[in-house]
Design a protein around this motif. Structure first.
Motif, PDB file in Angstrom:
ATOM      1  N   GLY A 215      66.265  58.620  40.829  1.00 49.48           N
ATOM      2  CA  GLY A 215      67.391  59.512  40.832  1.00 49.48           C
ATOM      3  C   GLY A 215      68.699  59.032  40.504  1.00 49.48           C
ATOM      4  O   GLY A 215      69.247  59.614  39.426  1.00 49.48           O
ATOM      5  N   THR A 216      68.871  57.942  40.945  1.00 49.06           N
ATOM      6  CA  THR A 216      70.311  57.209  40.439  1.00 49.06           C
ATOM      7  C   THR A 216      70.100  55.863  40.084  1.00 49.06           C
ATOM      8  O   THR A 216      71.036  55.152  39.894  1.00 49.06           O
ATOM      9  N   ARG A 217      68.943  55.376  40.045  1.00 50.13           N
ATOM     10  CA  ARG A 217      68.376  53.935  39.677  1.00 50.13           C
ATOM     11  C   ARG A 217      67.673  53.894  38.426  1.00 50.13           C
ATOM     12  O   ARG A 217      67.122  54.764  37.932  1.00 50.13           O
ATOM     13  N   THR A 238      80.316  45.879  39.973  1.00 49.63           N
ATOM     14  CA  THR A 238      80.053  47.043  38.931  1.00 49.63           C
ATOM     15  C   THR A 238      78.658  47.316  38.748  1.00 49.63           C
ATOM     16  O   THR A 238      78.461  48.233  38.551  1.00 49.63           O
ATOM     17  N   LEU A 239      78.171  46.019  38.220  1.00 44.32           N
ATOM     18  CA  LEU A 239      76.783  46.236  37.799  1.00 44.32           C
ATOM     19  C   LEU A 239      75.608  46.629  38.767  1.00 44.32           C
ATOM     20  O   LEU A 239      74.948  47.579  38.398  1.00 44.32           O
ATOM     21  N   ASP A 240      76.020  46.272  40.058  1.00 40.01           N
ATOM     22  CA  ASP A 240      75.233  46.970  41.023  1.00 40.01           C
ATOM     23  C   ASP A 240      75.302  48.266  41.321  1.00 40.01           C
ATOM     24  O   ASP A 240      74.124  49.067  41.222  1.00 40.01           O
ATOM     25  N   ASN A 241      76.656  48.701  41.219  1.00 36.12           N
ATOM     26  CA  ASN A 241      76.735  50.146  41.528  1.00 36.12           C
ATOM     27  C   ASN A 241      76.116  51.067  40.265  1.00 36.12           C
ATOM     28  O   ASN A 241      75.701  51.913  40.674  1.00 36.12           O
ATOM     29  N   ARG A 245      73.277  53.531  41.379  1.00 36.49           N
ATOM     30  CA  ARG A 245      74.136  54.802  41.761  1.00 36.49           C
ATOM     31  C   ARG A 245      74.593  55.500  40.764  1.00 36.49           C
ATOM     32  O   ARG A 245      74.682  56.796  41.118  1.00 36.49           O
ATOM     33  N   GLU A 246      74.523  54.868  39.575  1.00 34.80           N
ATOM     34  CA  GLU A 246      74.911  55.770  38.408  1.00 34.80           C
ATOM     35  C   GLU A 246      74.114  55.829  37.144  1.00 34.80           C
ATOM     36  O   GLU A 246      74.389  56.102  36.215  1.00 34.80           O
ATOM     37  N   SER A 247      72.938  55.517  37.545  1.00 29.71           N
ATOM     38  CA  SER A 247      71.905  55.331  36.379  1.00 29.71           C
ATOM     39  C   SER A 247      70.798  56.319  36.379  1.00 29.71           C
ATOM     40  O   SER A 247      71.054  57.340  37.323  1.00 29.71           O
ATOM     41  N   GLY A 254      73.131  64.032  34.031  1.00 30.88           N
ATOM     42  CA  GLY A 254      74.469  64.328  34.456  1.00 30.88           C
ATOM     43  C   GLY A 254      74.022  64.582  36.157  1.00 30.88           C
ATOM     44  O   GLY A 254      75.329  64.756  36.717  1.00 30.88           O
ATOM     45  N   GLU A 255      73.003  64.599  36.621  1.00 37.49           N
ATOM     46  CA  GLU A 255      72.743  64.807  37.993  1.00 37.49           C
ATOM     47  C   GLU A 255      71.474  64.171  38.489  1.00 37.49           C
ATOM     48  O   GLU A 255      70.476  63.941  37.645  1.00 37.49           O
ATOM     49  N   SER A 256      71.273  64.201  39.713  1.00 38.17           N
ATOM     50  CA  SER A 256      69.926  63.456  40.271  1.00 38.17           C
ATOM     51  C   SER A 256      69.073  64.304  40.763  1.00 38.17           C
ATOM     52  O   SER A 256      67.850  63.785  41.124  1.00 38.17           O
TER      53      SER A 256
END
Length: 381
Positions: A215-217, A238-241, A245-247, A254-256
């Motif tokens: 979803g976000t990983r 920043t990389l961890d987030n 959470r943003e990948s 654009g959404e998970s």
């Protein structure tokens, strides 16, 4: 035995109460906004206690089972909790910073509220302790393993431990002889290679980040990307987030949320179509590899939220498995139900199944078994 199953998050507490004799689910719920409306996990337990008095009609809890994400190398099975066990869970927090600290807080809160009730920790990583060294080793300096425990652990083990024997029984195969590739597909997703009923490989590694698109990983990426970005000034946080959470689907579509992505793809959104294609292709590659790893799978199994409910995503995956002789039955694939079911055609070389998982039931049964088998109560905190 009445078992309270708790899944503690940093800001929430999910719970179920199960009668392990009748296998009946008596009640379940969620207490959220911990740290905001509810001050802490101790206060959450007060709220839970109030609910249980109302929902259980005076019946008493006999034991509490906790889902703990990371058990490291130490824990290969569920254990009766004492203070030393809690400290070990806390020491493993760097490997699961979003999960293990919350689990430890939940355990301590239960002890503060109900000090005489036995508690059991059930670890997501335990099922994968059967991985051979060739599967869990990284090709990194040995000092990183010896000093920091850097190796592949695997996750979703409680789910795999429930689904693998259920799938075997559905097919009339003895669980200890079962060879399968099982995909646990939710917001977090992984796939496992099962041989003789045991895990011999799995897509998640040192943390739940490795492997499939989630979803976000991000799942698998070239490690040099991170080295490159670090040299561009990106710090570790920043990389961890970004990776966690943003990948994943969120970065691509654009959404998970899988349902929303599928609806957007059906409406012609190219980003959503690409996200589904990337995620399905990554999973199909793993299934092919794990079919080889187990010596020829007797089944490909889908489970968890997306695996059980998204016929469209299953179709995208199975349509790429033609070289394995797997053929999807479109009508069976779109059917709904809470029971295990076949979604491949009768002439499929390998059956494809949907098998619902029930991690809470597995945790409750493991908790009851540990408590019943213990000869002495848990040590005091």
């Amino acid at each position: 035995m009445l078992v309270l199953v708790i899944n503690s998050g940093s800001s929430s507490l999910k719970y179920q109460v199960r009668d392990t004799d009748s296998q009946e689910l008596l009640t379940k719920g969620l207490i959220d906004r911990i740290g905001d409306v509810i001050p802490d996990h101790t206060a959450a337990l007060e709220e839970l206690s109030t609910r249980l008095r109302r929902e259980l009609d005076g019946r008493s809890i006999d034991a509490v089972g906790h889902r703990v994400v990371h058990g490291g190398e130490r824990f290969s099975e569920p254990v009766l909790v004492n203070n030393e066990i809690v400290r070990s869970i806390e020491r493993l927090s760097p490997l699961a910073p979003l999960h293990n600290p919350a689990s430890a807080m939940g355990i301590r809160a239960v002890h503060d509220k109900w000090p005489s009730i036995p508690q059991v920790a059930v670890f997501d990583t335990a099922f994968h302790r059967t991985l051979p060294e060739r599967a869990w080793r990284y090709a990194l300096p040995d000092s990183l393993y010896r000093r920091h425990g850097i190796r592949r652990y695997g996750f979703h083990g409680t789910s795999y431990g429930f689904v693998a024997p259920a799938a075997a029984r559905f097919l009339g195969i003895e669980p200890e002889r079962f060879r399968a590739v099982i995909a646990h597909l939710g917001n977090g997703a992984s796939v496992a290679a099962i041989q003789d009923g045991k895990s011999i490989d799995t897509s998640m590694g040192f943390t739940p980040l490795e492997g499939l698109v989630m979803g976000t990983r991000s799942g698998d990426v070239d490690p040099s990307i991170l080295v490159f970005l670090a040299r561009q000034g990106y710090d570790a946080d920043t990389l961890d987030n970004m990776l966690n959470r943003e990948s994943g689907l969120k970065a691509l579509a654009g959404e998970s949320d899988m349902r929303s992505i599928e609806e957007a793809a059906d409406a012609g959104d190219e980003r959503s179509r690409l996200a589904l294609a990337v995620a399905a292709y990554r999973l199909a590659k793993y299934i092919g590899a794990y079919h080889v790893a187990v010596g020829g799978a007797q089944a490909v199994v889908f489970t968890a939220g997306i695996g059980e409910n998204s016929g469209k995503f299953r179709e995208l995956v199975v349509d790429q498995l033609g070289p394995l002789g797997i053929r999807l039955d479109p009508e069976a694939n779109l059917a709904r139900g809470k029971q295990a079911r076949l979604i491949s055609t009768p002439d499929s070389a390998i059956p494809a199944l949907v098998v619902p998982t029930d991690e809470e039931e597995a945790i409750a049964e493991a908790t009851a078994a540990v408590v019943a088998g213990s000869r002495k109560p848990a040590a005091s905190f």
